[in-house]
Scaffold this active site. Structure first.
Site, PDB file in Angstrom:
ATOM      1  N   CYS A  80      29.897  39.953  34.269  1.00  0.00           N
ATOM      2  CA  CYS A  80      31.140  40.729  33.878  1.00  0.00           C
ATOM      3  C   CYS A  80      32.362  39.806  34.022  1.00  0.00           C
ATOM      4  CB  CYS A  80      31.525  41.793  35.010  1.00  0.00           C
ATOM      5  SG  CYS A  80      31.791  41.487  36.667  1.00  0.00           S
ATOM      6  N   CYS A 104      33.369  38.311  37.241  1.00  0.00           N
ATOM      7  CA  CYS A 104      32.443  37.364  37.781  1.00  0.00           C
ATOM      8  C   CYS A 104      32.421  36.111  37.128  1.00  0.00           C
ATOM      9  CB  CYS A 104      30.800  38.021  37.582  1.00  0.00           C
ATOM     10  SG  CYS A 104      30.535  39.572  38.197  1.00  0.00           S
TER      11      CYS A 104
END
Length: 82
Positions: A10, A13
């Site tokens: 994501c 991340c």
């Protein structure tokens, strides 16, 4: 030093992973960095929310992207322990 960024890939991340690379370069620290995306592997660290940061087997952050200053502090501590 072994650093793992735990997360599905994501935006947060990926942001944490990039921040790790930035801090390592700025501080001239050599480390192995891996982005762990497999859910089973992530859960094996006891992490239930991502992104998470693991340094030398210890979970340092989970469910948050730390400030760059805090990330630098944690990485520098780990580098000193060596």
């Amino acid at each position: 030093m072994d650093i793992k960024v735990l997360g599905s890939g994501c935006a947060n991340c990926n942001k944490l992973e990039q921040m790790v690379f930035d801090v390592l370069a700025e501080q001239n620290i050599d480390a192995s960095v891996t982005h762990v995306r497999d859910f089973k592997d992530i859960v094996s660290y006891g992490v239930m929310s991502t992104p998470a940061l693991v340094i030398d087997g210890q979970v340092k952050f989970s469910g948050v992207v730390p400030s760059k200053a805090k990330l630098t502090e944690v990485i520098m501590e780990a580098a000193k322990r060596g």
